[in-house]
Scaffold this motif. Structure first.
Motif, short mmCIF file in Angstrom:
data_model
loop_
_atom_site.label_atom_id
_atom_site.label_comp_id
_atom_site.label_asym_id
_atom_site.label_seq_id
_atom_site.Cartn_x
_atom_site.Cartn_y
_atom_site.Cartn_z
N GLY A 150 -9.79 15.18 -5.44
CA GLY A 150 -9.15 16.24 -4.66
C GLY A 150 -8.51 17.32 -5.52
O GLY A 150 -8.57 18.51 -5.20
N VAL A 151 -7.92 16.92 -6.62
CA VAL A 151 -7.32 17.89 -7.54
C VAL A 151 -8.43 18.74 -8.17
O VAL A 151 -8.30 19.96 -8.26
CB VAL A 151 -6.46 17.19 -8.61
CG1 VAL A 151 -6.07 18.15 -9.72
CG2 VAL A 151 -5.21 16.58 -7.97
N ALA A 152 -9.50 18.11 -8.60
CA ALA A 152 -10.62 18.87 -9.18
C ALA A 152 -11.18 19.87 -8.17
O ALA A 152 -11.48 21.02 -8.52
CB ALA A 152 -11.71 17.90 -9.66
N LYS A 153 -11.28 19.46 -6.91
CA LYS A 153 -11.79 20.35 -5.86
C LYS A 153 -10.82 21.51 -5.63
O LYS A 153 -11.25 22.66 -5.49
CB LYS A 153 -12.00 19.56 -4.57
CG LYS A 153 -12.54 20.38 -3.44
CD LYS A 153 -12.77 19.56 -2.19
CE LYS A 153 -13.27 20.41 -1.05
NZ LYS A 153 -13.43 19.62 0.18
N ALA A 154 -9.52 21.22 -5.62
CA ALA A 154 -8.52 22.28 -5.42
C ALA A 154 -8.59 23.30 -6.54
O ALA A 154 -8.45 24.52 -6.30
CB ALA A 154 -7.13 21.66 -5.32
N ALA B 204 -6.72 12.92 -16.47
CA ALA B 204 -6.58 11.92 -17.53
C ALA B 204 -6.06 10.57 -17.03
O ALA B 204 -5.98 9.62 -17.81
CB ALA B 204 -5.65 12.45 -18.62
N VAL B 205 -5.74 10.49 -15.75
CA VAL B 205 -5.28 9.20 -15.20
C VAL B 205 -6.44 8.21 -15.29
O VAL B 205 -7.56 8.51 -14.85
CB VAL B 205 -4.81 9.36 -13.73
CG1 VAL B 205 -4.56 8.01 -13.08
CG2 VAL B 205 -3.56 10.23 -13.66
N PRO B 206 -6.20 7.04 -15.87
CA PRO B 206 -7.30 6.08 -16.01
C PRO B 206 -7.77 5.57 -14.65
O PRO B 206 -6.97 5.36 -13.73
CB PRO B 206 -6.69 4.94 -16.83
CG PRO B 206 -5.22 5.11 -16.76
CD PRO B 206 -4.94 6.54 -16.42
N ASN B 207 -9.07 5.38 -14.53
CA ASN B 207 -9.63 4.88 -13.28
C ASN B 207 -9.17 3.46 -12.98
O ASN B 207 -9.18 3.04 -11.83
CB ASN B 207 -11.17 4.93 -13.33
CG ASN B 207 -11.67 6.36 -13.31
OD1 ASN B 207 -11.05 7.25 -12.75
ND2 ASN B 207 -12.80 6.58 -13.96
N ASP B 208 -8.76 2.73 -14.01
CA ASP B 208 -8.30 1.36 -13.81
C ASP B 208 -6.76 1.28 -13.75
O ASP B 208 -6.16 0.30 -14.15
CB ASP B 208 -8.84 0.43 -14.89
CG ASP B 208 -8.37 0.80 -16.29
OD1 ASP B 208 -7.82 1.91 -16.48
OD2 ASP B 208 -8.55 -0.02 -17.21
N VAL C 187 0.85 -1.19 0.00
CA VAL C 187 0.00 0.00 0.00
C VAL C 187 0.88 1.24 0.00
O VAL C 187 0.68 2.16 -0.79
CB VAL C 187 -0.95 0.00 1.22
CG1 VAL C 187 -1.67 1.33 1.36
CG2 VAL C 187 -1.94 -1.14 1.12
N ARG C 188 1.87 1.26 0.87
CA ARG C 188 2.79 2.39 0.95
C ARG C 188 3.51 2.59 -0.39
O ARG C 188 3.72 3.72 -0.83
CB ARG C 188 3.78 2.15 2.09
CG ARG C 188 4.71 3.31 2.35
CD ARG C 188 5.62 2.98 3.54
NE ARG C 188 6.65 3.97 3.69
CZ ARG C 188 6.56 5.06 4.43
NH1 ARG C 188 5.44 5.30 5.11
NH2 ARG C 188 7.56 5.91 4.52
N GLY C 189 3.86 1.49 -1.04
CA GLY C 189 4.51 1.58 -2.33
C GLY C 189 3.63 2.22 -3.37
O GLY C 189 4.08 3.06 -4.16
N PHE C 190 2.36 1.84 -3.41
CA PHE C 190 1.44 2.43 -4.38
C PHE C 190 1.23 3.92 -4.08
O PHE C 190 1.19 4.74 -5.00
CB PHE C 190 0.11 1.69 -4.40
CG PHE C 190 -0.78 2.13 -5.53
CD1 PHE C 190 -0.52 1.73 -6.83
CD2 PHE C 190 -1.87 2.94 -5.30
CE1 PHE C 190 -1.32 2.14 -7.89
CE2 PHE C 190 -2.69 3.36 -6.34
CZ PHE C 190 -2.42 2.96 -7.63
N VAL C 191 1.13 4.26 -2.80
CA VAL C 191 1.00 5.67 -2.41
C VAL C 191 2.22 6.45 -2.92
O VAL C 191 2.09 7.53 -3.49
CB VAL C 191 0.86 5.80 -0.88
CG1 VAL C 191 0.97 7.24 -0.44
CG2 VAL C 191 -0.46 5.20 -0.41
N SER C 192 3.39 5.88 -2.73
CA SER C 192 4.62 6.52 -3.19
C SER C 192 4.63 6.69 -4.70
O SER C 192 5.09 7.72 -5.22
CB SER C 192 5.83 5.70 -2.73
OG SER C 192 7.03 6.33 -3.08
N MET D 77 -7.75 5.31 -3.77
CA MET D 77 -6.72 6.36 -3.71
C MET D 77 -6.68 7.15 -5.02
O MET D 77 -6.60 8.38 -5.00
CB MET D 77 -5.34 5.76 -3.45
CG MET D 77 -5.11 5.37 -2.03
SD MET D 77 -3.42 4.78 -1.87
CE MET D 77 -3.73 3.23 -1.07
N VAL D 78 -6.71 6.44 -6.13
CA VAL D 78 -6.69 7.10 -7.44
C VAL D 78 -7.90 8.02 -7.55
O VAL D 78 -7.77 9.20 -7.94
CB VAL D 78 -6.67 6.07 -8.59
CG1 VAL D 78 -6.83 6.74 -9.94
CG2 VAL D 78 -5.40 5.23 -8.55
#
Length: 143
Positions: A134-138, A101-105, A80-85, A127-128
């Motif tokens: 979060g970016v859209a909200k920012a 544009a990051v794919p949901n999958d 999990v930590r690796g994916f977060v990184s 997380m994705v």
């Protein structure tokens, strides 16, 4: 999708099962510590609830409108930590449009389905989604 994230995902996808695990562990070791100013804000609004491990995500836009992603995940959960990184490294400095544009999958595209259980996959996928939202909200708050 940002080129840096695309490269990481391609490397994972092209790796065999054991290499994927090793790559996730390597990324887990490279997750930068959460800035001290954010430590006090590790609360429910920043926690990824769908993840079994306590993962906290913080999303900001810098003065140039580029994404800054900060995160905290336990060292005891290396995959999990690796994916977060991977998200922190692959999305840091991106434009909001690149993040959108990051794919949901993304988790599936990285070939992680064969090495992680469904509960972990659900958390990583969340997380994705959380980062994109979060970016859209920012961007909206920035006006």
């Amino acid at each position: 999708m940002p080129a840096s994230l695309d490269e990481i995902i391609a490397e994972l996808k092209d790796a065999d099962r054991q290499e994927r695990i090793d790559l996730l562990i390597d990324f887990a070791k490279s997750l930068p510590p959460l800035p001290e100013r954010l430590e006090a804000h590790k609360d429910a609004s920043h926690r990824v609830e769908e993840c079994q491990s306590p993962v906290y995500l913080f999303i900001e836009l810098d003065d140039d409108g580029r994404v800054r992603l900060f995160a905290d995940a336990p060292i005891e959960s290396p995959t999990v930590r690796g994916f977060v990184s991977i998200l922190v490294e692959g999305l840091g400095g991106s434009t909001p449009e690149e993040v959108a544009a990051v794919p949901n999958d993304l988790v599936e595209k990285a070939g992680l389905l064969e090495i992680l259980g469904m509960l972990r996959i659900r958390g990583l996928s969340a997380m994705v989604h959380r980062v994109k939202k979060g970016v859209a909200k920012a961007v909206t708050l920035r006006g």
